[in-house]
Write a protein that holds these residues in place. Structure first.
Motif, PDB file in Angstrom:
ATOM      1  N   SER A  20       0.918  -1.357   0.077  1.00  0.00           N
ATOM      2  CA  SER A  20       0.004  -0.025   0.152  1.00  0.00           C
ATOM      3  C   SER A  20       0.907   1.487   0.036  1.00  0.00           C
ATOM      4  O   SER A  20       0.535   2.003  -0.734  1.00  0.00           O
ATOM      5  N   GLU A  21       1.916   1.196   0.631  1.00  0.00           N
ATOM      6  CA  GLU A  21       3.012   2.342   0.826  1.00  0.00           C
ATOM      7  C   GLU A  21       3.421   2.614  -0.410  1.00  0.00           C
ATOM      8  O   GLU A  21       3.560   3.752  -1.077  1.00  0.00           O
ATOM      9  N   ARG A  54       1.128   3.997  -2.961  1.00  0.00           N
ATOM     10  CA  ARG A  54       1.028   5.313  -2.613  1.00  0.00           C
ATOM     11  C   ARG A  54       2.331   6.466  -3.259  1.00  0.00           C
ATOM     12  O   ARG A  54       2.172   7.438  -3.563  1.00  0.00           O
TER      13      ARG A  54
END
Length: 113
Positions: A79-80, A83
């Motif tokens: 997820s990071e 992003r």
């Protein structure tokens, strides 16, 4: 040892600091009789308490816990990463807009009156 016996033993042991030999001897004898009479030994009383390991609410294989933790961490990292990649694309677009050569607006022909 019962709480009342323990309180009594503490009081008796306090008398071991007496200045009188007879009083110290009587206190030691009374303490020994109290300990043995309650079914304990001095080593039972003076041995360090054993620390038991906390019992888990659910018994799971430690490897399973580690795999679940690793899987959770991998989801967080993915997820990071997504992003950060989106942020890189956005910053590149902004940089491209700033580095384009300046083109003055074309002059429009004068309007005939």
């Amino acid at each position: 040892m019962r709480k009342g016996d323990l309180t009594r033993l503490i009081r008796i042991l306090g008398m071991l600091g007496s200045d009188h030999d007879g009083e110290r001897a009587a206190a030691a004898l009374a303490a020994d009789r109290l300990v043995r009479g309650s079914g304990w030994s001095w080593s039972d009383l003076l041995a360090p308490a054993r620390v038991s390991r906390p019992v888990r609410a659910q018994s799971m294989d430690p490897l399973t816990d580690r795999l679940a933790a690793a899987d959770s961490r991998m989801r967080q990292l993915r997820s990071e990463n997504a992003r950060l990649q989106e942020e890189i694309r956005r910053l590149k677009r902004r940089l491209d807009l700033r580095t384009r050569p300046f083109r003055p607006a074309e002059k429009e022909p004068p309007i005939a009156s």
